[in-house]
Scaffold this motif. Structure first.
Motif, PDB file in Angstrom:
ATOM      1  N   THR A  32      41.660  27.075  42.720  1.00 56.31           N
ATOM      2  CA  THR A  32      43.108  27.242  42.645  1.00 56.31           C
ATOM      3  C   THR A  32      43.599  28.191  43.739  1.00 56.31           C
ATOM      4  N   ASP A  33      44.916  28.206  43.919  1.00 51.57           N
ATOM      5  CA  ASP A  33      45.504  29.130  44.895  1.00 51.57           C
ATOM      6  C   ASP A  33      45.212  30.573  44.520  1.00 51.57           C
ATOM      7  N   ASN A  35      42.570  31.620  43.003  1.00 52.54           N
ATOM      8  CA  ASN A  35      41.180  31.881  43.379  1.00 52.54           C
ATOM      9  C   ASN A  35      41.072  32.252  44.859  1.00 52.54           C
TER      10      ASN A  35
END
Length: 222
Positions: A32-33, A35
């Protein structure tokens, strides 16, 4: 041991959180962004000059480029005269201070009389615009016009502090070791340009010399 216990804990020294994120990405196959922001610290602010290498900030480049008054002991920015000299001439020293700064013309020996006239003609807006409007095929047929237009274009668009006038001087076959009278040079140059511009079909170019520089004398008897 005491030094180790009292050592300041820096953010990012603990890789536990990072490892957990990598395990989660590996397990789910999804990054994900959030992450990416945590792993690469993308949200860190751009460094404004900390003078040290901040390891946990990917936006810090202070270790790469020294401050304006500083140097580095090794690498490209090291202060070693032989190394700097080996890079060659710095072209930045020949750049204009700004786009509005005028450019000069090289003195080829005794060509200052010609340079002064060329600068005066260039600063005449109507003459400059008339010359720039000459058709390309006319410029090809008239080398003097072509070189003068090229010289004016460089004076206008080049970023250098001075322009080489050698091509124009060579086209006119001027002796750069003999000083000439500037007024005489202007008179002869305008006569030559007037003849060259007769080929142009653009009115403001064809008669630019007559319109700007020709006068008349009348004698009246009363």
């Amino acid at each position: 041991m005491t030094r180790g216990k009292n050592k300041r804990h820096r953010q990012g020294d603990d890789d536990g959180g990072t490892s957990d994120i990598w395990r989660k990405i590996h397990k789910t196959g999804v990054a994900t962004d959030d992450n990416m922001n945590q792993l690469y610290m993308i949200t860190k602010p751009v460094c404004s000059g900390c003078r040290v290498n901040t390891k946990d900030n990917p936006n810090c480049f202070c270790a790469l480029v020294p401050p304006p008054s500083g140097t580095r002991k090794f690498g490209l920015w090291q202060k070693i005269s032989d190394f700097v000299d080996s890079l060659g001439f710095d072209p930045n020293t020949e750049l204009r201070a700004s786009a509005n700064s005028p450019a000069g013309l090289t003195n080829l020996g005794a060509t200052c009389y010609a340079n002064s006239i060329l600068q005066c003609l260039y600063m005449n807006k109507h003459f400059r615009e008339g010359l720039f409007s000459v058709e390309p095929d006319v410029l090809q047929q008239e080398p003097v016009l072509d070189q003068l237009a090229r010289l004016f274009a460089q004076l206008r668009l080049s970023k250098k502090t001075f322009i080489d006038s050698a091509p124009f001087v060579k086209t006119l076959e001027l002796d750069n070791e003999v000083q000439q009278d500037s007024h005489e040079f202007l008179t002869l140059l305008l006569s030559l340009l007037e003849g060259c511009l007769r080929r142009s079909k653009i009115s403001k170019a064809r008669t630019i010399v007559q319109d700007l520089f020709r006068g008349s004398v009348s004698h009246v008897t009363t």
